[in-house]
Write an enzyme that holds these catalytic residues in place. Structure first.
Site, PDB file in Angstrom:
ATOM      1  N   LYS A  54       1.885 -23.148 -51.730  1.00 54.12           N
ATOM      2  CA  LYS A  54       3.642 -22.815 -51.331  1.00 54.12           C
ATOM      3  C   LYS A  54       3.696 -21.924 -52.063  1.00 54.12           C
ATOM      4  O   LYS A  54       3.653 -22.114 -53.446  1.00 54.12           O
ATOM      5  CB  LYS A  54       4.105 -23.662 -50.536  1.00 54.12           C
ATOM      6  CG  LYS A  54       3.982 -23.751 -48.877  1.00 54.12           C
ATOM      7  CD  LYS A  54       4.986 -25.192 -48.244  1.00 54.12           C
ATOM      8  CE  LYS A  54       3.795 -25.019 -47.261  1.00 54.12           C
ATOM      9  NZ  LYS A  54       4.924 -26.371 -46.329  1.00 54.12           N
ATOM     10  N   ARG A  65      -0.440 -33.212 -47.833  1.00 46.86           N
ATOM     11  CA  ARG A  65      -0.803 -32.584 -47.057  1.00 46.86           C
ATOM     12  C   ARG A  65      -1.704 -31.567 -47.362  1.00 46.86           C
ATOM     13  O   ARG A  65      -0.624 -30.006 -48.551  1.00 46.86           O
ATOM     14  CB  ARG A  65      -0.107 -32.112 -45.566  1.00 46.86           C
ATOM     15  CG  ARG A  65      -0.533 -30.975 -44.230  1.00 46.86           C
ATOM     16  CD  ARG A  65       0.683 -30.419 -43.919  1.00 46.86           C
ATOM     17  NE  ARG A  65       0.105 -29.512 -42.373  1.00 46.86           N
ATOM     18  CZ  ARG A  65       0.698 -28.141 -42.313  1.00 46.86           C
ATOM     19  NH1 ARG A  65       0.552 -27.898 -44.192  1.00 46.86           N
ATOM     20  NH2 ARG A  65      -0.068 -26.950 -41.921  1.00 46.86           N
TER      21      ARG A  65
HETATM   22  C1  YH5 Z   1       4.550 -29.312 -44.301  1.00 51.55           C
HETATM   23  O1  YH5 Z   1       4.870 -29.356 -45.120  1.00 51.55           O
HETATM   24  N1  YH5 Z   1       3.588 -27.581 -43.921  1.00 51.55           N
HETATM   25  S1  YH5 Z   1       2.774 -24.736 -41.776  1.00 51.55           S
HETATM   26  C2  YH5 Z   1       3.798 -20.524 -45.627  1.00 51.55           C
HETATM   27  C3  YH5 Z   1       2.179 -20.808 -47.285  1.00 51.55           C
HETATM   28  C4  YH5 Z   1       2.224 -21.762 -47.388  1.00 51.55           C
HETATM   29  C5  YH5 Z   1       1.709 -22.844 -46.884  1.00 51.55           C
HETATM   30  C6  YH5 Z   1       1.386 -19.348 -48.621  1.00 51.55           C
HETATM   31  N2  YH5 Z   1       3.399 -27.404 -41.549  1.00 51.55           N
HETATM   32  C7  YH5 Z   1       3.944 -28.021 -43.227  1.00 51.55           C
HETATM   33  O2  YH5 Z   1       1.606 -24.640 -44.691  1.00 51.55           O
HETATM   34  N3  YH5 Z   1       3.784 -29.690 -41.802  1.00 51.55           N
HETATM   35  C8  YH5 Z   1       2.917 -26.584 -42.339  1.00 51.55           C
HETATM   36  O3  YH5 Z   1       2.849 -19.675 -48.292  1.00 51.55           O
HETATM   37  C9  YH5 Z   1       3.491 -28.531 -42.162  1.00 51.55           C
HETATM   38  N4  YH5 Z   1       4.828 -30.649 -43.614  1.00 51.55           N
HETATM   39  C10 YH5 Z   1       4.373 -30.731 -42.571  1.00 51.55           C
HETATM   40  N5  YH5 Z   1       4.516 -32.170 -41.652  1.00 51.55           N
HETATM   41  C11 YH5 Z   1       3.252 -24.440 -43.933  1.00 51.55           C
HETATM   42  C12 YH5 Z   1       1.641 -24.539 -44.210  1.00 51.55           C
HETATM   43  C13 YH5 Z   1       2.334 -23.207 -45.513  1.00 51.55           C
HETATM   44  C14 YH5 Z   1       3.646 -22.198 -45.550  1.00 51.55           C
END
Ligand code: YH5
Length: 271
Positions: free
Chosen positions: A213, A247
């Site tokens: 993230k 996760r």
């Molecule tokens: C979470 O924290 N996150 S989807 C932006 C990014 C990289 C990754 C590059 N679903 C979560 O993974 N479910 C997502 O920037 C989730 N907790 C739970 N429970 C977003 C994601 C991501 C977003």
């Protein structure tokens, strides 16, 4: 719950088409299945299957499209593995179909606040991860505001747990997640992760998604494809603060790192 040994790694399995493949439903399914096999081999305890992008600014996806993406993937994994599967969705129809296809956990970034979601979870009596988000994915990063981010996220999750229990979901079915990056500035995300231990007070297992993230990009100066080390450092820190499920995209490396961290934390005498 879920027969997991904590702490454990939840592998991220996105079934969202990339911008270069149209009509690539089967290609997407095959790619997801290959990725699922790899994550299982790499030691994931659970796979999180999602067909709605909830990245900042992402467009809304119809229920039918979400179903078309995730259900065939859940069925295909189920046909060859017993690994627990979670469904990353806020839509009651998707939750229901996913559980019917073999998913055992509902991962809802909207914490069962969508119309019909709470009633569906109660009807299914399925474990649910309740996540905190300020605003909605389209606008959440515009001006996140908190007086005390840790206290407000904790209070929101406590209230949602109480509402779920009042609606008929046993407390033992609930997990909580501070929603790293969901309506929070980098500084607010740092404050949340640094004080993650506070969430233990709620009395439910804590799940956290920090992998790749943007806050980790802000701290490390790395692009999204180059944030594995930063993600692992954050995952280890989260485990030492009591997080039970991490996760993550990079399952193999994250599993190794948290195993070592947990082993050392357990062997210490405390202080
Ligand atoms: C979470 O924290 N996150 S989807 C932006 C990014 C990289 C990754 C590059 N679903 C979560 O993974 N479910 C997502 O920037 C989730 N907790 C739970 N429970 C977003 C994601 C991501 C977003």
């Amino acid at each position: 719950m879920l027969g997991l040994n904590f702490p454990s790694v939840m592998g991220v399995l996105n079934v969202t088409p990339d911008s270069f493949s149209d009509g690539g439903r089967f290609a997407n399914k095959d790619r997801a299945l290959r990725q699922a096999r790899q994550m299982i081999a790499d030691g994931a305890a659970i796979l999180d299957v999602g067909g709605e992008s909830t990245r900042p600014g992402a467009a809304v996806v119809s229920e039918q499209r979400e179903l078309d993406r995730v259900i065939p993937v859940i069925e295909a994994i189920r046909a060859e593995s017993e690994i627990p599967i979670s469904i990353d969705s806020s839509k009651p129809g998707v939750m229901r179909a996913a559980v019917a296809a073999g998913a055992v956990l509902i991962n809802d970034v909207r914490a069962l606040q969508a119309d019909g979601a709470m009633a569906t979870a109660v009807d299914l009596q399925a474990p649910v991860c309740l996540m905190h988000m300020q605003g909605d994915p389209r606008s959440m990063q515009i001006k996140p505001h908190y007086v005390d981010v840790v206290a407000e996220v904790t209070q929101f999750l406590e209230e949602r747990v109480a509402e779920c229990v009042a609606a008929g979901l046993r407390r033992e079915l609930l997990l909580v997640d501070p929603g790293f990056g969901f309506g929070k500035t980098a500084a607010q995300n740092v404050e949340l992760l640094a004080n993650l231990r506070q969430l233990q007070r709620i009395g439910c297992p804590v799940l956290i998604g920090i992998s790749r993230k943007s806050t980790l990009g802000a701290i490390s100066g790395r692009d999204v494809d180059d944030r594995m080390a930063a993600s692992i450092a954050a995952a280890v820190f989260a485990v030492l603060q009591g997080a039970q499920i991490i996760r993550a995209h990079d399952v193999k490396e994250t599993v190794d790192a948290i195993r070592v961290a947990e082993c050392l934390a357990k062997a210490g005498k405390g202080q």
